[in-house]
Design an enzyme around this catalytic site. Structure first.
Site, PDB file in Angstrom:
ATOM      1  CB  SER A   1     -11.176 -34.157 -56.325  1.00 37.55           C
ATOM      2  OG  SER A   1     -11.707 -33.994 -55.038  1.00 37.55           O
TER       3      SER A   1
ATOM      4  CE1 TYR B   1      -6.944 -31.184 -54.202  1.00 40.51           C
ATOM      5  CE2 TYR B   1      -9.279 -31.615 -53.875  1.00 40.51           C
ATOM      6  CZ  TYR B   1      -8.007 -32.070 -54.147  1.00 40.51           C
ATOM      7  OH  TYR B   1      -7.788 -33.409 -54.376  1.00 40.51           O
TER       8      TYR B   1
END
Ligand code: NDP
Length: 254
Positions: free
Chosen positions: A144, A157
């Protein structure tokens, strides 16, 4: 020889029943691979299979709950057994919990870390003997922008996406001797179910992403077809341990 040809290769894509996973599965199927998509939601999987088959692809669905070790191991084993081999693993299943760090529970932390990182560890470990036996393989982890940048509202996350990249590098080093290449893709902001929730929870996100992204748009799942084929094919045989942004320039914007 076409270095991007995946004819005869077998791929397993976790979370391949929608979003970025399906975008990658479509690329792999178009390049000739047989693609096993793995997830929980069967209705989404049926629609995904129809989409893959309409491209002329060979595809199947296997149920997996990546939070369960046994489920990860048996999805890998069943795929290899069904198709006689397993050449490509895409560790794509992921989730997020968005809260200020002081409000996070241990359960929030474990949910995100187990879904995003532990599952990739388990599936990679399970696929290793199959790839070793076949003389090589390709593992693709989905990171990400938060593998690079911090996040004030998604600590687990961001932690998980940092970890999955370091895990890919470690596997890459360990398994180079077995001709297994392990790389990560770092998506920018992509229009999927996951970010639909983020856009609902984070005011102004939709516009901020467009303003911060040089190509001035959100990414689409189909933007991941090409990179998946590259990292799954002989074209990337000398590429290992790297993390490639697919982000419309987001990560290089000052
Ligand atoms: P989606 O929500 O569309 O996809 C997430 C996928 O993960 C779903 O297919 C879901 O399957 C699967 N999944 C989640 N939990 C489990 C579980 N316990 N067991 C099995 N499958 C599970 O979002 P995206 O396509 O956006 O996300 C795909 C990956 O891309 C994730 O790793 C995400 O972190 C990453 N990513 C996404 C970005 C974006 O902007 N969209 C940016 C950067 C990274 P099911 O529905 O069957 O549960």
């Amino acid at each position: 020889m076409n270095a991007f040809d995946l004819t005869g290769r077998v791929a397993l894509v976790t979370g391949g029943n929608g979003g970025i996973g399906l975008g990658m599965a479509k690329g792999l199927a178009r390049a000739g691979a047989t693609v096993m998509i793995a997830g929980r939601n069967k209705a989404k999987a049926e629609a995904a299979l129809a989409a893959l088959k309409s491209l002329g692809g060979k595809a199947d669905f296997i149920e997996i709950d990546v939070l369960k070790e046994e489920s990860c191991r048996s999805a890998v084993g069943a795929t290899a057994e069904k198709f006689g081999k397993l050449d490509i693993l895409v560790n794509n299943a992921g989730t997020s919990v968005r809260k200020p760090p002081e409000q996070l529970t241990a359960a929030d932390w474990h949910l995100v870390m187990d879904t995003n990182v532990t599952s990739a560890f388990l599936c990679s470990q399970a696929v290793y003997p199959h790839m070793k036996k076949a003389g090589g393989g390709k593992i693709i982890n989905i990171g990400s922008m938060m593998s690079i940048f911090a996040s004030s509202y998604a600590t687990p996350y961001a932690s998980s996406k940092g970890a999955i990249v370091q895990m890919a590098r470690s596997f890459a080093v360990a398994w180079a001797k077995d001709n297994i290449q392990v790389n990560s893709i770092l998506p920018g902001w992509i229009d999927t179910e996951l970010t639909k929730k983020a856009r609902e929870q984070v005011p102004g996100l939709q516009e901020r992403v467009v303003a911060r992204t040089p190509v001035a748009r959100w990414g689409l799942p189909d933007d991941f077809s090409g990179i998946a084929v590259f990292l799954a094919s002989p074209a990337s045989d000398f590429v290992t341990g790297t993390a490639i942004p697919v982000d419309g320039g987001y990560s290089v914007m000052a």
